[in-house]
Design a protein around this motif. Structure first.
Motif, short mmCIF file in Angstrom:
data_model
loop_
_atom_site.label_atom_id
_atom_site.label_comp_id
_atom_site.label_asym_id
_atom_site.label_seq_id
_atom_site.Cartn_x
_atom_site.Cartn_y
_atom_site.Cartn_z
N ALA A 31 13.71 1.96 -3.84
CA ALA A 31 12.54 2.50 -4.54
C ALA A 31 11.34 1.57 -4.37
O ALA A 31 10.22 2.04 -4.14
N TYR A 32 11.58 0.29 -4.44
CA TYR A 32 10.48 -0.67 -4.27
C TYR A 32 9.87 -0.55 -2.88
O TYR A 32 8.65 -0.47 -2.74
N ASP A 33 10.71 -0.52 -1.86
CA ASP A 33 10.20 -0.39 -0.49
C ASP A 33 9.43 0.91 -0.29
O ASP A 33 8.43 0.94 0.41
N THR A 34 9.89 1.97 -0.91
CA THR A 34 9.29 3.28 -0.74
C THR A 34 7.96 3.42 -1.49
O THR A 34 7.00 3.99 -0.97
N TYR A 35 7.88 2.88 -2.70
CA TYR A 35 6.74 3.16 -3.58
C TYR A 35 5.82 1.98 -3.87
O TYR A 35 4.84 2.13 -4.59
N LYS A 36 6.07 0.81 -3.30
CA LYS A 36 5.25 -0.36 -3.63
C LYS A 36 3.78 -0.15 -3.28
O LYS A 36 2.89 -0.53 -4.05
N ASN A 37 3.51 0.47 -2.14
CA ASN A 37 2.11 0.69 -1.74
C ASN A 37 1.43 1.73 -2.63
O ASN A 37 0.24 1.59 -2.94
N THR A 38 2.16 2.74 -3.02
CA THR A 38 1.62 3.77 -3.91
C THR A 38 1.24 3.17 -5.26
O THR A 38 0.14 3.40 -5.77
N VAL A 39 2.15 2.42 -5.84
CA VAL A 39 1.91 1.81 -7.15
C VAL A 39 0.72 0.85 -7.07
O VAL A 39 -0.17 0.89 -7.91
N TYR A 40 0.69 0.03 -6.04
CA TYR A 40 -0.41 -0.91 -5.87
C TYR A 40 -1.75 -0.17 -5.76
O TYR A 40 -2.73 -0.54 -6.40
N ALA A 41 -1.78 0.87 -4.94
CA ALA A 41 -3.03 1.61 -4.72
C ALA A 41 -3.53 2.27 -6.00
O ALA A 41 -4.74 2.27 -6.28
N VAL A 42 -2.63 2.85 -6.77
CA VAL A 42 -3.03 3.49 -8.03
C VAL A 42 -3.63 2.45 -8.98
O VAL A 42 -4.69 2.67 -9.56
N ILE A 43 -2.97 1.31 -9.09
CA ILE A 43 -3.47 0.27 -9.99
C ILE A 43 -4.79 -0.29 -9.48
O ILE A 43 -5.73 -0.50 -10.25
N PHE A 44 -4.88 -0.51 -8.17
CA PHE A 44 -6.12 -1.04 -7.59
C PHE A 44 -7.28 -0.08 -7.84
O PHE A 44 -8.40 -0.51 -8.11
N ILE A 102 -8.67 11.59 -6.91
CA ILE A 102 -8.92 11.64 -5.47
C ILE A 102 -7.82 10.90 -4.73
O ILE A 102 -7.30 11.39 -3.72
N HIS A 103 -7.46 9.74 -5.24
CA HIS A 103 -6.38 8.99 -4.60
C HIS A 103 -5.07 9.79 -4.63
O HIS A 103 -4.39 9.89 -3.61
N LEU A 104 -4.72 10.33 -5.77
CA LEU A 104 -3.46 11.07 -5.89
C LEU A 104 -3.45 12.30 -4.99
O LEU A 104 -2.42 12.65 -4.42
N PHE A 105 -4.60 12.97 -4.85
CA PHE A 105 -4.66 14.18 -4.04
C PHE A 105 -4.62 13.87 -2.55
O PHE A 105 -3.80 14.41 -1.82
N TYR A 106 -5.49 12.99 -2.09
CA TYR A 106 -5.62 12.76 -0.66
C TYR A 106 -4.62 11.77 -0.08
O TYR A 106 -4.20 11.92 1.07
N TYR A 107 -4.25 10.76 -0.85
CA TYR A 107 -3.37 9.73 -0.29
C TYR A 107 -1.92 9.89 -0.71
O TYR A 107 -1.02 9.51 0.02
N GLU A 108 -1.67 10.45 -1.88
CA GLU A 108 -0.30 10.66 -2.33
C GLU A 108 0.15 12.11 -2.16
O GLU A 108 1.29 12.44 -2.39
#
Length: 129
Positions: free
Chosen positions: A9-22, A112-118
């Protein structure tokens, strides 16, 4: 949660979690710290997930809540550039686009992030937020 499932899960979602927080905090340092906190919550979570999408949505929700709590506790928003050492796969398509998106108010940036990037649909974004 088993260690193997957590690492996957960490390998799969680390970039997503980071991007949302950023997107909320605009700080690389704070995003790294809160990403770590988000995954600690996943590791200690006793419940089960119906699917990978359910886990992803849960992680995004925890990341958003952590970001909001952080903003309330700090009462300020700091700004820092996207780290240059991120691999090209982890970076957004162009720095100009992300710079313009980051100028938007929070209520527009995150959807916008959730729609276009996720690639979440509008109804899914509404549920997450």
């Amino acid at each position: 949660m088993t260690d193997e499932l957590f690492l996957q899960a960490y390998d799969t979602y680390k970039n997503t979690v980071y991007a949302v927080i950023f997107n909320y905090l605009r700080s690389a340092e704070d995003a790294s710290e809160l990403s770590q906190d988000t995954f600690i919550k996943l590791y200690t979570y006793d419940g089960e997930f119906d699917s990978d999408e359910h886990m992803k949505a849960w992680l995004i929700r925890v990341a958003i809540n952590g970001s909001k709590n952080h903003l309330r506790s700090r009462k300020h928003i700091s700004s820092s550039p996207i780290p240059e050492d991120m691999s090209s796969d982890d970076r957004y398509e162009t720095d100009e686009i992300i710079a313009e998106v980051m100028k938007l108010p929070e209520k527009y940036r995150v959807p916008i992030h959730l729609f276009y990037y996720e690639e979440y649909g509008i109804s899914q974004i509404a549920e997450i937020l």
